[in-house]
Design a protein around this motif. Structure first.
Motif, PDB file in Angstrom:
ATOM      1  N   VAL A 135      -2.623   6.807   9.767  1.00  5.22           N
ATOM      2  CA  VAL A 135      -2.079   6.713   8.421  1.00  5.22           C
ATOM      3  C   VAL A 135      -3.217   6.409   7.454  1.00  5.22           C
ATOM      4  CG1 VAL A 135      -0.483   5.510   6.871  1.00  5.22           C
ATOM      5  CG2 VAL A 135       0.152   5.907   9.268  1.00  5.22           C
ATOM      6  N   LEU A 136      -3.333   7.221   6.432  1.00  7.59           N
ATOM      7  CA  LEU A 136      -4.262   6.925   5.336  1.00  7.59           C
ATOM      8  C   LEU A 136      -3.424   6.390   4.181  1.00  7.59           C
ATOM      9  CD1 LEU A 136      -7.186   7.115   4.204  1.00  7.59           C
ATOM     10  CD2 LEU A 136      -6.496   9.320   3.206  1.00  7.59           C
ATOM     11  N   ALA A 137      -3.796   5.224   3.686  1.00  7.94           N
ATOM     12  CA  ALA A 137      -3.023   4.583   2.616  1.00  7.94           C
ATOM     13  C   ALA A 137      -3.966   4.083   1.526  1.00  7.94           C
ATOM     14  CB  ALA A 137      -2.204   3.424   3.168  1.00  7.94           C
ATOM     15  N   GLU A 138      -3.400   3.878   0.344  1.00 12.25           N
ATOM     16  CA  GLU A 138      -4.186   3.407  -0.792  1.00 12.25           C
ATOM     17  C   GLU A 138      -3.415   2.347  -1.560  1.00 12.25           C
ATOM     18  OE1 GLU A 138      -4.859   6.882  -3.131  1.00 12.25           O
ATOM     19  OE2 GLU A 138      -6.487   7.627  -1.856  1.00 12.25           O
ATOM     20  N   ARG A 139      -4.134   1.592  -2.339  1.00  9.47           N
ATOM     21  CA  ARG A 139      -3.503   0.668  -3.261  1.00  9.47           C
ATOM     22  C   ARG A 139      -2.930   1.448  -4.440  1.00  9.47           C
ATOM     23  NH1 ARG A 139      -3.055  -4.250  -2.482  1.00  9.47           N
ATOM     24  NH2 ARG A 139      -4.506  -5.574  -1.357  1.00  9.47           N
ATOM     25  N   GLY A 140      -1.825   0.961  -5.005  1.00 10.82           N
ATOM     26  CA  GLY A 140      -1.251   1.593  -6.186  1.00 10.82           C
ATOM     27  C   GLY A 140      -0.179   2.605  -5.810  1.00 10.82           C
TER      28      GLY A 140
ATOM     29  N   LEU B  83       0.841  -1.183   0.000  1.00 13.89           N
ATOM     30  CA  LEU B  83       0.000   0.000   0.000  1.00 13.89           C
ATOM     31  C   LEU B  83       0.883   1.243   0.000  1.00 13.89           C
ATOM     32  CD1 LEU B  83      -2.627  -1.036   2.703  1.00 13.89           C
ATOM     33  CD2 LEU B  83      -2.872  -1.195   0.222  1.00 13.89           C
ATOM     34  N   ARG B  84       0.334   2.354  -0.452  1.00 14.06           N
ATOM     35  CA  ARG B  84       1.062   3.611  -0.542  1.00 14.06           C
ATOM     36  C   ARG B  84       0.502   4.588   0.503  1.00 14.06           C
ATOM     37  NH1 ARG B  84      -0.189   8.399  -3.010  1.00 14.06           N
ATOM     38  NH2 ARG B  84      -2.063   7.461  -3.924  1.00 14.06           N
ATOM     39  N   THR B  85       1.379   5.129   1.334  1.00 14.74           N
ATOM     40  CA  THR B  85       0.957   6.108   2.327  1.00 14.74           C
ATOM     41  C   THR B  85       0.555   7.408   1.647  1.00 14.74           C
ATOM     42  OG1 THR B  85       2.365   5.182   4.078  1.00 14.74           O
ATOM     43  CG2 THR B  85       1.693   7.490   4.309  1.00 14.74           C
TER      44      THR B  85
END
Length: 256
Positions: free
Chosen positions: A251-256, A199-201
């Motif tokens: 922490v907010l994270a997303e795929r990609g 995941l990307r922060t």
């Protein structure tokens, strides 16, 4: 930038502890809804307990599945959802992060909340990989965990200097045998775990930078103090210099 209002509807006192996370979470849900062009998202709340976040999210119109190992917590969740009129949008499932993908649909959720979980699991890296496995390709993760620096500061201000020093040097950030938390984290540790789950922060916020240190009597008796402290919390949350002394880190994270 976090908005200075419209925080968690659970009450002004509770908002001091939840406002930062709620603001980030609500904004992320709005962005995801627009990107997916759908009003209703599928949200998974791991370790969501009695629904402190699940019920407000359901009030926004989203479907929420809460996974928690405690039957009592899930019963309280059901009662709280009924009182809020969102029973049709909240589902409780008994389980934990270790077997998460056995009780929920893999890659079936637009957002996953993992709040106050990594402190207690045997393997935080495995837990976060399982949590990430429940996300859809464009999904987002809301991760909340105890901050190590906040514990050091709190013990020192309470006059427990030896315990503060112990927490400073302990690998898990614990201040002694009586510490109720198995571990705490630094920002670097959390973002490293996030990267390890592919995941990307997106952002990091400090939570309860001041709220746990200000005397309750001052907040309760001084006119306007609660609102002023809330505004201060929201403003400081985005400043990296305060992350190291926050009680919790988000922490907010997303795929990609």
């Amino acid at each position: 930038m976090l908005r200075q209002g419209g925080v968690d509807p659970m009450g002004p006192r509770a908002s001091l502890r939840t406002a930062v996370v709620w603001e980030v979470l609500r904004d992320a849900l709005e962005r995801r809804s627009k990107a997916a062009d759908q009003d209703v998202l599928d949200v998974l709340d791991t370790g969501g307990g009695t629904g402190n976040f699940a019920v407000p999210v359901a009030r926004l119109g989203h479907r929420v599945t809460v996974v928690d190992p405690s039957p009592d917590a899930l019963f309280a969740l059901e009662r709280r959802a009924a009182e809020a009129g969102v029973t049709d949008r909240v589902r409780g499932v008994q389980g934990d992060t270790h077997g998460l993908l056995d009780v929920v649909e893999p890659a079936g959720h637009d957002m996953v909340l993992c709040h106050g979980v990594l402190e207690y699991v045997d393997d935080p890296a495995e837990a976060l990989r399982n949590v990430a496995g429940a996300l859809r390709p464009a999904g987002a993760l809301s991760l909340l965990a105890a901050g190590r620096g906040g514990a050091v500061l709190a013990r020192a201000l309470a006059g427990h200097f030896a315990e503060a020093q112990h927490a400073l040097g302990d690998a898990g950030g614990r201040w002694g045998e009586g510490d109720p938390l198995p571990r705490r984290f630094t920002t670097e540790e959390l973002t490293r775990l996030v990267a390890g789950a592919d995941l990307r922060t997106v952002s990091v916020h400090g939570v309860r930078v001041f709220a746990d240190l200000v005397p309750g009597a001052l907040v309760d008796t001084e006119p306007g103090a609660l609102e002023a402290l809330l505004r201060l919390e929201l403003a400081a949350a985005e400043e990296p210099g305060f992350h190291s002394v926050a009680t919790q880190l988000h922490v907010l994270a997303e795929r990609g």
